[in-house]
Design an enzyme around this catalytic site. Structure first.
Site: not given
Length: 479
Positions: A77, A155, A179
């Site tokens: 990520k 996220s 997230s």
């Protein structure tokens, strides 16, 4: 005649690693298959925003560590996870334009590499991971593979879209307010938020923070095996979760016994919950009863505390303030108005007016809440079952910057995710399980929450659900 990219697209990481271990494919061949899928599928989804394919090829050709995932392609990520010598932007326009690179690995990235994973790039994330959708100004929106007009959540939305579409079998994700669980719900994946202190955030971040890290995956066994590979403290960690009594993979076949499970199918503070999300929680409750568990409408009274959101918001806005300060230190100047997203800027500005006493009071309130919430499990409950989110995957643009009213964005985000932030504050492990789907083919996740340190219970029950109502046959048509 199919290609290796097609033949391996829906294999999980355990199976892909087994192909390498048996000598049926090489790490480079697996990587090339993943690259082919990324290049074919990602123009539609915009999930993989930073690519270092040539570096990954060099890694795949090298003498890889003989870890449990030797040769399996992987994505990390674009948020906090540093990979030495490679770009990172944290979803920020200024860092993107600066072409910033990481000086060293974070502890978790080193453990990914020691496990034999071949890291090929970074997935899209909102700036500082601040909202439950993935539409940063820096990189643009990521689309949900099940319906490209909808958000994949956030996220870790780029990670979830990449895994759900079959680009890679699993991918790194992090969770500071949901997230991991939110995009797992939106994209039909397994998403385990580990206990606070289960996985080191070293060497820079503090384990007392709201966020934890692991992955999103298509199978429970991939999540369990990766947790085995990367769990444990590092030097200087401030919170250390109790060590498990055996490997998490061994828990998958273990009998969980007859568990006492509370069911919460509505917003504990009176907000709206979509009928499909509430029905999914009830349906899974019925399924769990069929396995022999006791399921009752019950939940921790602490979740009804209306001040909870204010305390979480105070801590979260402080994170935005710290993030802005770190960006400016890294770049060597103040960020211009168009270099930090309005919804994050207003939270950073609010935090700038906090006193040390204000922050200490918010942290103290969060500690009181943590104890009150965990008391419910201490009183004899094993699991809490809830919807993961309060709505079906939202249309892209629903949670978007409004420069005239940036706090409206924050308010809209809270409406979407009432069920996940409490367990970042309490530090407890929680998992999204993709058991339910709408008639139109959209995933509807449910969340299971265990007592602190009890990932073993979550994985046993998630494995039961995976066997009782499998989801691996469900794949989106994108790409």
């Amino acid at each position: 005649m199919t290609s290796l990219a097609d033949d391996t697209r829906w294999l999980d990481a355990v199976d892909q690693a087994a192909l390498v271990a048996a000598g049926e494919v090489t790490p480079l061949e697996l990587l090339e298959a993943a690259i082919e899928r990324i290049e074919r599928i990602d123009p539609v989804l915009n999930a993989v925003v930073i690519r270092w394919f040539d570096h990954a090829r060099d890694t795949a050709r090298s003498d890889l560590p003989n870890g449990p995932f030797r040769g399996v392609p992987f994505l990390i990520k674009d948020l906090f996870a540093s990979y030495a010598g490679q770009r990172i932007t944290n979803g920020n326009v200024a860092l993107k334009n600066q072409n910033s690179v990481s000086p060293a690995d974070t502890t978790l990235v080193s453990r990914f590499r020691d496990a034999g994973l071949v890291i090929a790039g970074r997935t899209n994330s909102p700036e500082l991971g601040s909202v439950p959708t993935t539409e940063p100004l820096a990189w643009g929106a990521t689309h949900n593979p099940w319906d490209t007009t909808r958000s994949p959540g956030g996220s870790s939305g780029g990670a979830a879209a990449a895994v759900a579409s079959g680009m890679v079998p699993f991918a790194h994700a992090s969770d500071g307010g949901g997230s991991i669980r939110i995009p797992a719900s939106c994209c039909g994946l397994v998403g385990l938020k580990p206990s606070q202190g289960r996985i080191s955030l070293g060497p820079i971040r503090d384990e007392t923070a709201l966020s934890v890290e692991l992955c999103v995956s298509r199978t429970v066994r991939d999540t369990a095996a990766l947790l085995d590979a990367v769990r444990g403290p590092a030097v200087g960690d401030t919170v250390i979760a109790p060590a498990p009594s055996r490997s998490y993979v061994e828990e998958l076949d273990a009998d969980p016994g007859r568990l006492r499970i509370g069911l919460l199918d509505h917003h504990p503070q009176g907000g709206a919950v979509a009928p499909e999300c509430a029905a999914a929680a009830r349906s899974v409750g019925t399924l769990l009863e069929s396995f022999g568990h006791t399921v009752e409408f019950a939940w921790p009274p602490a979740l009804e505390d209306g001040s909870l959101r204010l305390h979480f918001a105070a801590l979260w806005s402080t994170n935005m303030g710290v993030g802005l300060k770190r960006f400016e230190e890294q770049i060597g100047r103040s960020l211009a108005a168009d270099e930090f997203e309005p919804m994050n800027r207003v939270q950073a500005d609010i935090a700038a007016h906090f006193t040390a006493v204000d922050y200490a009071l918010a942290f103290s309130a969060a500690t009181h809440f943590r104890r009150a919430l965990q008391a419910w499990w201490a009183d004899g409950w094993d699991l809490l079952l809830t919807p993961t989110v309060a709505e079906l995957p939202i249309p892209l643009g629903t949670i978007a910057n409004d420069p005239d009213n940036p706090l409206a964005t924050v308010e809209r985000a809270f409406q979407f995710i009432p069920f996940t932030p409490p367990f970042n504050m309490s530090g407890q492990p929680a998992i999204n399980v993709p058991v339910e789907w709408t008639d139109a083919g959209l995933p509807v996740g449910v969340q299971l929450v265990a007592g602190y340190g009890r990932e073993d219970v979550l994985l046993r029950v998630a494995s039961q659900l995976e066997m009782g109502k499998p989801w691996a046959h469900r794949t989106p048509s994108v790409g």
